[in-house]
Design a protein around this motif. Structure first.
Motif, short mmCIF file in Angstrom:
data_model
loop_
_atom_site.label_atom_id
_atom_site.label_comp_id
_atom_site.label_asym_id
_atom_site.label_seq_id
_atom_site.Cartn_x
_atom_site.Cartn_y
_atom_site.Cartn_z
N ARG A 1 1.07 -1.58 -0.15
CA ARG A 1 -0.32 -0.47 -0.22
C ARG A 1 0.66 1.08 0.25
O ARG A 1 0.50 1.96 -0.51
CB ARG A 1 -1.12 -0.76 1.23
N TYR B 1 2.18 1.53 -3.15
CA TYR B 1 1.31 2.01 -4.36
C TYR B 1 0.64 4.17 -4.71
O TYR B 1 0.57 4.64 -5.70
CB TYR B 1 -0.47 1.26 -4.04
N PHE C 1 -4.47 -2.72 -8.05
CA PHE C 1 -4.54 -2.34 -6.75
C PHE C 1 -6.73 -2.02 -6.60
O PHE C 1 -7.12 -1.25 -6.01
CB PHE C 1 -4.12 -1.23 -6.26
#
Length: 483
Positions: free
Chosen positions: A29, A32, A76
Motif C-alpha cells: 500500500r 502504491y 490495486f
C-alpha cells in the motif's frame, strides 16, 4: 522538463505479491500511494527526468520489461469494498498465473491448516510451504528447459534485450539513469544478481528505499524463510547501492549502524523521507453498519496482522487483567482486525483456552475497507503495542480517521503517532495496563482526546513523500554526472 535521464522504478515485487495474495499489506500500500502520485510530482519539478516502471524480464536472456502505470493501478483496482475471492482479482497479462492446483493448495489447504490445533498446524504448514517451494522451482526449471530446447535446439547466447515491444532500443536505460527500488525486493530470488547485471549492462545508479531491517537484526520475530531470503538480499544488494533512503529516523539510524558494522560505503548519508498518512482519503462511513461488527463505542481496535512482533500477547495480558480487575460492563471488547500470521500459535491456543476471554477479545479476519472504516468510526481508541516498526502505518491511519491511539514507545512508532498519541513500554505489561486502564476509565478525558485528534491532526500528503524521493533521485543523477 529535462529528459536527459529516466527514473526506472522496479515493481517486480508488487506483481509477485499479487500472484500469492489478493489483498495488499502495508508495504504494498505504501508503494502504491507513492506510485500513484510520483508521475504528477515529477511533472511539477524543473529538471526532473522521466518515470518508467519496469519488471524483471521473462527469462535469463532479458533483463527487464516495461510496465504501464495503468497496469499498476489495475493491480490495486480491487480495493476491499467486499471480501474478494482470490481468483477474482485482476491478473497482469504479462505474467502467467499460478496453476489451479497451486492456487487451491495455497488458498484453501493452508487456510484450513491454520484453524487446526498448533501441534498439528505447525508441521503441516511446514510441509505445505515446502511443497509450494518445490512446485515453484520445478515450474522454473521446466520453463528454462523448454526455452533451451526450442527452435533449432542450438545453444543460445544470453543477450541484454528488453522483453516487451514497448521497451524499444530508444527507451532502454542509459548510463546515469536511476534505478529506484521502493518495495519488498527481497521477495524476488536473485534480485542482487539482476541488479548487478543491469548496472553492468546500462550503467544505472540504484536508489533504495528501506522500510526496516527487522529480519536481519531481530530475526526472532520472523519466519525462517524470510530471514534467509532477506539476509541474502541485503548481502547482494546493499553493496551496490550508494544512496539509501529510510521511511523514519529510527530506520535511518538502524541502517547507519548496519552499514558501519558491515563496512559498506555510502555515497551520501541515509536520508529520511516523510511518509504519507493513511491510504487514500479517509473513507466516509455511509449506510448501514456491516453485520458482525461490535456496537459503536464498546470496543478498542487493534489493526495488524497477528504476528509475534506486533505484540498481541501483551494486549491479551492487559485485557486478561482488565477482566479480572473491573466489572464486565466496564471492560470494552478488544478487536483484532487482520489475518493470522506466524509465530503466534501459543497466543492463539491461550485465546482458545480462555474462550477469547469470555468474548472480550474478538478476531475479525481480513476486514474489507468498508468494514475497517466502520471499525475506526465506532471504536473508543486504537491500540498498537508493536515491539519494532519501520514506521507505524496503523498509528497514522488511526489518527487520520480521527481516532486516538495508545501505542508502543519503541523504535519509530512515536514518529508516526506524534504528540496526539499516548505511549507505553511494549516490554512492560504493568506500564501498558496503566495507560490502557486510565484511558478506559476516564471517559470524559477520552472524549476530549478524540476531539483533539479530529481537529488537530494534520496528515502528511503522499505528494511530500514522492517529492523527497524524486529529490534524492535527482541528487543521485547530478552527483553521477559530476563524479
Amino acid at each position: 522538463m529535462n529528459t536527459d535521464y529516466t527514473i526506472w522504478i522496479d515493481v517486480e515485487d508488487i506483481f509477485q505479491y499479487f500472484e500469492n495474495n489478493s489483498r495488499p499489506s502495508g508495504i504494498q500500500r505504501l508503494v502504491y500511494e507513492i506510485l500513484h502520485v510520483i508521475r504528477k510530482q515529477a511533472a511539477t519539478k524543473p529538471g526532473m527526468g522521466n518515470i518508467a516502471p519496469i519488471r524483471r524480464g521473462q527469462d535469463e536472456t532479458q533483463l527487464f520489461s516495461t510496465v504501464s502505470f495503468d497496469d499498476l493501478e489495475n493491480l490495486f483496482a480491487v480495493r476491499a469494498d467486499e471480501k474478494v475471492a482470490h481468483d477474482s482479482r485482476p491478473t497482469p497479462q504479462s505474467r502467467r498465473t499460478p496453476s489451479a492446483f497451486v492456487r487451491n493448495l495455497r488458498h484453501t489447504v493452508i487456510r484450513r491448516i491454520e484453524n487446526l490445533p498448533p501441534e498439528l498446524a505447525r508441521p503441516l504448514l511446514t510441509m505445505a510451504v515446502n511443497q509450494l517451494r518445490v512446485l515453484r522451482l520445478l515450474r522454473r526449471f521446466v520453463q528454462k528447459q523448454l526455452k533451451r530446447t526450442s527452435g533449432t535446439g542450438a545453444a543460445r547466447t544470453p543477450a541484454v534485450v528488453p522483453s516487451s515491444a514497448a521497451a524499444s532500443t530508444a527507451n532502454q536505460p542509459k548510463p546515469g539513469d536511476i534505478f529506484l527500488i521502493l518495495g519488498a525486493a527481497w521477495s524476488e530470488p536473485g534480485f542482487g544478481d539482476r541488479l548487478a547485471r543491469m548496472r553492468k549492462a546500462y550503467g544505472i545508479q540504484p536508489v533504495l528505499l528501506l522500510s526496516d531491517l527487522i529480519p536481519a537484526i531481530r530475526p526472532e520475530w520472523c519466519a525462517l524463510s524470510l530471514i534467509r531470503d532477506f539476509r541474502h538480499w541485503l548481502d547482494t544488494t546493499l553493496p551496490q547501492c550508494g544512496r539509501l533512503l529510510a521511511i523514519s529516523h529510527a530506520t535511518a539510524k538502524t541502517i547507519d549502524d548496519y552499514t558501519r558494522k558491515h563496512r559498506l560505503k555510502l555515497l551520501a548519508p541515509v536520508q529520511t523521507v516523510p511518509i504519507g498518512s493513511g491510504f487514500g482519503p479517509p473513507r466516509k462511513v455511509t449506510g448501514e453498519r456491516p453485520k458482525g461488527l461490535p456496537a459503536p463505542e464498546t470496543y478498542v481496535l487493534f489493526v495488524s496482522t497477528i504476528e509475534a512482533r506486533k505484540n498481541h500477547i501483551l494486549a491479551f495480558r492487559v485485557w486478561r487483567r482488565l477482566v479480572a480487575d473491573l466489572p464486565p460492563e466496564q471492560v470494552p471488547t478488544l478487536v483484532f482486525a487482520g489475518r493470522v500470521g506466524w509465530l503466534v500459535s501459543d497466543l492463539m491456543q491461550q485465546l482458545e483456552n480462555t474462550d477469547w476471554l469470555r468474548g472480550k477479545i474478538r478476531l475479525l479476519r481480513d476486514p474489507s475497507d468498508d468494514e475497517l472504516a466502520h471499525l475506526y468510526d465506532g471504536c473508543m481508541f486504537t491500540l498498537f503495542p508493536s515491539l519494532f516498526e519501520g514506521w507505524g502505518l496503523p498509528v497514522t491511519e488511526s489518527l487520520i480517521h480521527g481516532r486516538p491511539c495508545v501505542a508502543s514507545n519503541a523504535t519509530s512508532v512515536p514518529e508516526a503517532g506524534g504528540p496526539l498519541s499516548r505511549y507505553f513500554d511494549p516490554e512492560n505489561t504493568d506500564d501498558a495496563y496503566r495507560v490502557v486502564r486510565e484511558t478506559i476509565e476516564d471517559r470524559e478525558g477520552l472524549t476530549k482526546w478524540q476531539e483533539q485528534v479530529r481537529t488537530q491532526f494534520k496528515p502528511t500528503p503522499w505528494e511530500h513523500t514522492a517529492d523527497a524521493i524524486l529529490d534524492a533521485c535527482h541528487a543521485a543523477y547530478v552527483d553521477g554526472r559530476t563524479s
